[in-house]
Design a protein around this motif. Structure first.
Motif: not given
Length: 158
Positions: A101-112
């Motif tokens: 769910g929205p918690k996946a957006c914690l990974l929005s910092w990952l390059p690429g």
């Protein structure tokens, strides 16, 4: 077009526009355009250490707003990608994202993968505000850790 872009970049490079430059660069780099904002944040902080926290906050805000734009772009293009709907990798990714769910957006910092992840979250119609919150948390810690490392752990490397 190139001349217009060059004029804007020259204007943003002026010292009195440091935080606004960080904001614009962070915003643009959070869209699907291939660009990194860490050098702008680091450069500003290296020139003026008093701007450490303002630069982190401004970069986080710009990058989060750019992620929000990517979310909206994904939401708006949901129907345009119907041809990939049946692939196995698409199905696995959807199951994983829907599970987190929205918690996946914690990974929005990952390059690429972080910026496209925001667009996919919008495409899946994951809740906007929780996604925005998790994006902001992930992006804030990215800027905090990257800038602190560059300033205090690897100061002589640059």
């Amino acid at each position: 077009m190139e001349m217009w872009l060059n004029d804007i970049l020259q204007w943003l490079a002026l010292p009195q526009h440091g935080l606004s430059t960080v904001f614009v660069v962070a915003f643009v780099s959070a869209t699907l355009l291939p660009m990194g904002s860490e050098p702008a944040v680091f450069g500003l902080v290296k020139l003026n250490l008093d701007l450490f926290w303002p630069a982190i906050v401004v970069a986080t805000a710009g990058n989060t707003l750019g992620g929000m734009l990517s979310w909206w772009m994904g939401w708006g293009t949901r129907h345009a990608v119907s041809r990939w709907r049946d692939s196995s990798s698409h199905t696995r990714a959807l199951v994983w994202l829907e599970k987190l769910g929205p918690k996946a957006c914690l990974l929005s910092w990952l390059p690429g993968v972080g910026d496209p992840l925001c667009a996919v979250a919008g495409w899946l119609k994951l809740p906007f505000w929780p996604c925005t919150l998790y994006m902001a948390i992930g992006k804030f810690f990215r800027y905090l850790v990257m800038t602190a490392l560059l300033l205090w752990v690897f100061p002589g490397q640059l």
